[in-house]
Each structure stands twice: as C-alpha cells, then as structure tokens.
Motif scaffolding. Sequence first.
Motif, PDB file in Angstrom:
ATOM      1  N   THR A  21       0.831  -1.207   0.000  1.00 40.46           N
ATOM      2  CA  THR A  21       0.000   0.000   0.000  1.00 40.46           C
ATOM      3  C   THR A  21       0.863   1.254   0.000  1.00 40.46           C
ATOM      4  O   THR A  21       0.583   2.222  -0.734  1.00 40.46           O
ATOM      5  N   LYS A  68      -2.599  -1.777  -8.359  1.00 39.20           N
ATOM      6  CA  LYS A  68      -3.152  -2.667  -7.339  1.00 39.20           C
ATOM      7  C   LYS A  68      -3.326  -4.101  -7.845  1.00 39.20           C
ATOM      8  O   LYS A  68      -3.366  -5.044  -7.045  1.00 39.20           O
ATOM      9  N   ASP A 104       1.075   4.149  -2.857  1.00 41.32           N
ATOM     10  CA  ASP A 104       0.800   5.533  -2.458  1.00 41.32           C
ATOM     11  C   ASP A 104       1.945   6.462  -2.861  1.00 41.32           C
ATOM     12  O   ASP A 104       1.708   7.578  -3.358  1.00 41.32           O
TER      13      ASP A 104
END
Length: 312
Positions: free
Chosen positions: A154, A230, A158
């Motif tokens: 994650t 993702k 980001d």
Amino acid sequence: MATVAARRLLPRWVAGGRCRLLGTAAETSPRGEEAGGGDAIYVKKPAAAAAVSTRDETSVAMPVSFMTGSVVGKRFYNDATVRRADDGNGWTVMLDYRTLKSPAKRPLKLSSRGLAMAIAVEWEYQEADGIRPFTMPLMKLACTALERVPLTRTKVIDNLMKKFHQDLVFCRSPADSELTIGVHQKQKEKIDPILDWVNTEFGFKPVVYTTFFGGKQEEGLTKAVETVLKKTTDFELASIDAMAAAAHSLVIPLAIFRGRLGIEEAIELIRLEEDHQVDRWGLVEGGHDVDIADLKVQMSSAVVFLGLSRGM
C-alpha cells in the motif's frame, strides 16, 4: 521486448550449460571457503548426525547490508546453480550445497527457472575477494519483491501515486525561449505519442504543464493508473517501482509493463532534455557518461526482471 533484452544480458555460458539445472535429490558438490571479511554471511552447516549431507539441510542467508550495496564478505562457494523448490512450486538458487536465502533468512523462491538462472549468473560472476551487491541488481530486486513489497504494498503504491502528477512526460519545456525551444520540439515529437497512448489506454487525456511544480491530472486518470498498480503481482510492482525511481516517471514504466515501450525507447525519453543539452554544450566525462551507464543498468535490469518473473 523484455524477453529479448533478458537473453542479451545473460552471459553466453548460460546457454552453453554451465549454469546447470539441479534435481532435488542429494548431490555431491565441492565446498568453497567460508566467508571472511566484511559483514557476516550466515551459513547453516549440515547436522553432525547426518550420514549424508543434502542440499536441503543447508542454507546461506545474506546480511541486511546486502541491500545497501557494500561488500559483504569474500566468495565462499565454488558454483552457483539452480533447482526446483522442495515443494515443486518455483525455483531456488544453490551456492554449492547451500540453499540461498534472503537477508530476512527466508528461502529465495523464484517464480521461473529463467529468473533463477539469471540470479545464479550474478552469483557466479562474483570475484574471490568480495561479494559486491551493486553488481547484482536482479538479486536485489528479488529480495525487494519477496520481502519489502508484500509488507509495504500500500505504501509503495501511495508513493508512486503521489509523484504521478509531476511525471516527467507531463512536464513540457516552454516554447517561447531560444534555450528551450529545441527541447520543446523534441518533446512534441517523442513524448506526444506516449500521451496519446495514455489517453487510449486509460480513457483520459493527460494534462501537460510548463511549471516546475507540476499540475493536476484528472481524478479518473489517477484512479485508473492506481487500479493497474493494485492488480500487479509483488514482482511486477517491485519492477515498476524500480523503473519509476530511475525514470522520474510512472507513465514510462507502465508503458513498458503494457508492452508500449522497449528499453532503448524508454531511456531516450528519460534522457530527452539532458541529451539535448549534451548535444549543445558537450558531454562531461565522469559525469554524464556515468549517469547514462547507471540509468541503463537500472532500467535494463528492472525490465529483464519483469520479463523473467513472468516466465518470458
């Protein structure tokens, strides 16, 4: 494209069979000297009670400093080879009778035989006086994909998205200055086709800007790019992240990932402005040439890693 590049980068002796494929059964192998100097390399020796030592009973793990690029000890093995993982799922690298492990002491289980062989090549070409991680980009990428990405996926995504709005391909040199008009024309010629590809691939036209601080891309484009990231595997994300760091661009790695760009085309786009300045003012030896070589290594190794991890 990645497959062709991978084959070109692998030494000829791989094709000749020197980096041999091993079975899972015990095999006799000469043992090199134990590591000396530098950081400790952790070796697990065969159990004293064992009548016959097998490769499964032994292992070697690199120190954490392996990821920093320092010399981590003398070469302690004779041969680097590959074999099937014990569970039959994936491939591992062997240093003589030792199974290679990551700095976190986890088995270095790789998705394809080709990637395992390529990493074995890096180990095979280490000199006797020291193991030099900075000459082993595929090994470092594998450790990143197996250890860092699963725990920080994650955060990796980001960080990539935070820099997306300042992407190299979105920044356009002004056309109203003699100093930048040449770069502007080259950007229109070389980068505009990539912007058109982004529009076609993701369904949104990118915003081009001339300010150093960047602009703001449409939310739809941002979400579309984030969705692609993702859906990547850990190995794919590690490769994209490495390319993005070298290129100062996320679009260029994604274009490679989707098959739109090759290595040479990507490097040309990354160096477009700097190469224009070199053509005009000249190359600084020990500066520009070193930067070019470093960029080629970083981009090429990441592209080869991407292709081999997919079994290409």
